[in-house]
Design a protein around this motif. Structure first.
Motif, PDB file in Angstrom:
ATOM      1  N   MET A   1       1.407 -26.928 -31.336  1.00 56.40           N
ATOM      2  CA  MET A   1       1.734 -26.136 -30.165  1.00 56.40           C
ATOM      3  C   MET A   1       3.138 -26.526 -29.679  1.00 56.40           C
ATOM      4  N   ALA A   2       3.931 -25.549 -29.318  1.00 56.53           N
ATOM      5  CA  ALA A   2       5.283 -25.804 -28.830  1.00 56.53           C
ATOM      6  C   ALA A   2       5.228 -26.487 -27.462  1.00 56.53           C
ATOM      7  N   LYS A   3       6.189 -27.355 -27.241  1.00 57.90           N
ATOM      8  CA  LYS A   3       6.254 -28.054 -25.966  1.00 57.90           C
ATOM      9  C   LYS A   3       6.861 -27.142 -24.897  1.00 57.90           C
ATOM     10  N   THR A   4       6.399 -27.324 -23.675  1.00 55.60           N
ATOM     11  CA  THR A   4       6.929 -26.583 -22.538  1.00 55.60           C
ATOM     12  C   THR A   4       8.261 -27.203 -22.138  1.00 55.60           C
ATOM     13  N   ARG A   5       9.271 -26.357 -22.009  1.00 60.65           N
ATOM     14  CA  ARG A   5      10.598 -26.837 -21.597  1.00 60.65           C
ATOM     15  C   ARG A   5      10.640 -26.900 -20.074  1.00 60.65           C
ATOM     16  N   VAL A   6      11.046 -28.062 -19.537  1.00 62.84           N
ATOM     17  CA  VAL A   6      11.073 -28.232 -18.089  1.00 62.84           C
ATOM     18  C   VAL A   6      12.454 -28.669 -17.595  1.00 62.84           C
ATOM     19  N   PHE A   7      12.709 -28.310 -16.367  1.00 65.18           N
ATOM     20  CA  PHE A   7      13.874 -28.753 -15.590  1.00 65.18           C
ATOM     21  C   PHE A   7      13.321 -29.726 -14.560  1.00 65.18           C
ATOM     22  N   VAL A   8      14.001 -30.846 -14.353  1.00 67.02           N
ATOM     23  CA  VAL A   8      13.548 -31.852 -13.393  1.00 67.02           C
ATOM     24  C   VAL A   8      14.479 -31.847 -12.192  1.00 67.02           C
ATOM     25  N   SER A   9      13.904 -31.603 -11.024  1.00 64.92           N
ATOM     26  CA  SER A   9      14.638 -31.648  -9.769  1.00 64.92           C
ATOM     27  C   SER A   9      14.246 -32.933  -9.050  1.00 64.92           C
ATOM     28  N   PHE A  10      15.244 -33.697  -8.615  1.00 64.48           N
ATOM     29  CA  PHE A  10      14.984 -34.976  -7.963  1.00 64.48           C
ATOM     30  C   PHE A  10      16.202 -35.381  -7.140  1.00 64.48           C
ATOM     31  N   ASP A  11      16.024 -36.353  -6.287  1.00 60.65           N
ATOM     32  CA  ASP A  11      17.097 -36.875  -5.444  1.00 60.65           C
ATOM     33  C   ASP A  11      17.900 -37.894  -6.247  1.00 60.65           C
ATOM     34  N   TYR A  12      19.107 -37.501  -6.666  1.00 59.99           N
ATOM     35  CA  TYR A  12      19.961 -38.360  -7.481  1.00 59.99           C
ATOM     36  C   TYR A  12      20.285 -39.680  -6.797  1.00 59.99           C
ATOM     37  N   ASP A  13      20.420 -39.663  -5.498  1.00 61.03           N
ATOM     38  CA  ASP A  13      20.831 -40.880  -4.790  1.00 61.03           C
ATOM     39  C   ASP A  13      19.743 -41.946  -4.740  1.00 61.03           C
ATOM     40  N   PHE A  14      18.486 -41.539  -4.781  1.00 61.81           N
ATOM     41  CA  PHE A  14      17.401 -42.500  -4.586  1.00 61.81           C
ATOM     42  C   PHE A  14      16.356 -42.539  -5.699  1.00 61.81           C
ATOM     43  N   ASP A  15      16.280 -41.507  -6.526  1.00 62.41           N
ATOM     44  CA  ASP A  15      15.147 -41.397  -7.444  1.00 62.41           C
ATOM     45  C   ASP A  15      15.514 -41.225  -8.915  1.00 62.41           C
ATOM     46  N   ASN A  16      16.693 -41.685  -9.312  1.00 64.34           N
ATOM     47  CA  ASN A  16      17.089 -41.581 -10.712  1.00 64.34           C
ATOM     48  C   ASN A  16      16.128 -42.359 -11.612  1.00 64.34           C
ATOM     49  N   ASP A  17      15.586 -43.476 -11.115  1.00 68.05           N
ATOM     50  CA  ASP A  17      14.627 -44.257 -11.889  1.00 68.05           C
ATOM     51  C   ASP A  17      13.363 -43.440 -12.192  1.00 68.05           C
ATOM     52  N   LEU A  18      12.974 -42.592 -11.253  1.00 70.17           N
ATOM     53  CA  LEU A  18      11.800 -41.753 -11.464  1.00 70.17           C
ATOM     54  C   LEU A  18      12.072 -40.688 -12.526  1.00 70.17           C
ATOM     55  N   LYS A  19      13.258 -40.118 -12.483  1.00 71.79           N
ATOM     56  CA  LYS A  19      13.635 -39.143 -13.527  1.00 71.79           C
ATOM     57  C   LYS A  19      13.592 -39.821 -14.890  1.00 71.79           C
ATOM     58  N   ASN A  20      14.109 -41.046 -14.982  1.00 68.68           N
ATOM     59  CA  ASN A  20      14.094 -41.765 -16.258  1.00 68.68           C
ATOM     60  C   ASN A  20      12.663 -42.023 -16.736  1.00 68.68           C
ATOM     61  N   ALA A  21      11.756 -42.312 -15.802  1.00 66.61           N
ATOM     62  CA  ALA A  21      10.355 -42.521 -16.167  1.00 66.61           C
ATOM     63  C   ALA A  21       9.747 -41.235 -16.729  1.00 66.61           C
ATOM     64  N   LEU A  22      10.078 -40.097 -16.128  1.00 65.70           N
ATOM     65  CA  LEU A  22       9.559 -38.815 -16.614  1.00 65.70           C
ATOM     66  C   LEU A  22      10.133 -38.485 -17.989  1.00 65.70           C
ATOM     67  N   VAL A  23      11.413 -38.791 -18.197  1.00 59.45           N
ATOM     68  CA  VAL A  23      12.022 -38.590 -19.518  1.00 59.45           C
ATOM     69  C   VAL A  23      11.271 -39.421 -20.557  1.00 59.45           C
ATOM     70  N   GLY A  24      10.903 -40.642 -20.190  1.00 53.23           N
ATOM     71  CA  GLY A  24      10.126 -41.486 -21.098  1.00 53.23           C
ATOM     72  C   GLY A  24       8.777 -40.880 -21.424  1.00 53.23           C
ATOM     73  N   GLN A  25       8.111 -40.322 -20.437  1.00 52.60           N
ATOM     74  CA  GLN A  25       6.813 -39.688 -20.685  1.00 52.60           C
ATOM     75  C   GLN A  25       6.961 -38.472 -21.599  1.00 52.60           C
ATOM     76  N   ALA A  26       8.056 -37.754 -21.452  1.00 46.26           N
ATOM     77  CA  ALA A  26       8.277 -36.577 -22.299  1.00 46.26           C
ATOM     78  C   ALA A  26       8.405 -36.971 -23.770  1.00 46.26           C
ATOM     79  N   LYS A  27       8.836 -38.197 -24.016  1.00 43.77           N
ATOM     80  CA  LYS A  27       9.031 -38.667 -25.389  1.00 43.77           C
ATOM     81  C   LYS A  27       7.758 -39.250 -26.000  1.00 43.77           C
ATOM     82  N   MET A  28       6.709 -39.378 -25.205  1.00 41.45           N
ATOM     83  CA  MET A  28       5.460 -39.952 -25.713  1.00 41.45           C
ATOM     84  C   MET A  28       4.804 -39.018 -26.720  1.00 41.45           C
ATOM     85  N   GLU A  29       4.126 -39.619 -27.679  1.00 46.17           N
ATOM     86  CA  GLU A  29       3.391 -38.827 -28.663  1.00 46.17           C
ATOM     87  C   GLU A  29       2.337 -37.989 -27.946  1.00 46.17           C
TER      88      GLU A  29
END
Length: 127
Positions: A1-29
């Protein structure tokens, strides 16, 4: 099944670590989604049109909510663009140990707990 393409909206000043965590989850098997793009850090004369173009290329928008998200003007604008472009979005509670805030205009939306099972279910519901 094809993966769903997503855009991530977040607060760059305070939540970049959260975006990085989501990027990591996207790479999970077995991840049902891939990060196609995320918020634009630097304001420029063309950032709104750049954001619109990025959002048009995805199937969903994930909004990561942190403590200061209600003050992040860019997040609100990205959600407005998602609505205009008819892209489904959902809110994720970025920090389970803090009081996360919804962006303006999303007061009636549910903020979902960020768990792997919730994330997969939210992506699947909006395909």
């Amino acid at each position: 099944m094809a993966k769903t393409r997503v855009f991530v909206s977040f607060d760059y000043d305070f939540d970049n670590d959260l975006k990085n965590a989501l990027v990591g989850q996207a790479k999970m098997e077995g991840s049902p989604f891939e990060i196609a793009d995320w918020s634009i850090k630097d304001a420029s004369p063309s950032w709104r049109s750049d954001a619109r173009n990025r959002i048009r290329r995805v199937q969903q928008v994930i909004v990561i909510c942190g403590e200061q998200t209600h003050k992040a003007r860019g997040v609100k604008i990205e959600i407005d663009i998602a609505k205009e472009e008819r892209r489904p979005y959902f809110l994720l509670e970025g920090r389970s140990d803090k009081c996360c805030q919804k962006p303006p205009g999303t007061e009636s939306d549910t903020m979902h707990k960020w768990t792997w099972d919730n994330l997969k279910a939210l992506i699947a519901r909006r395909r």
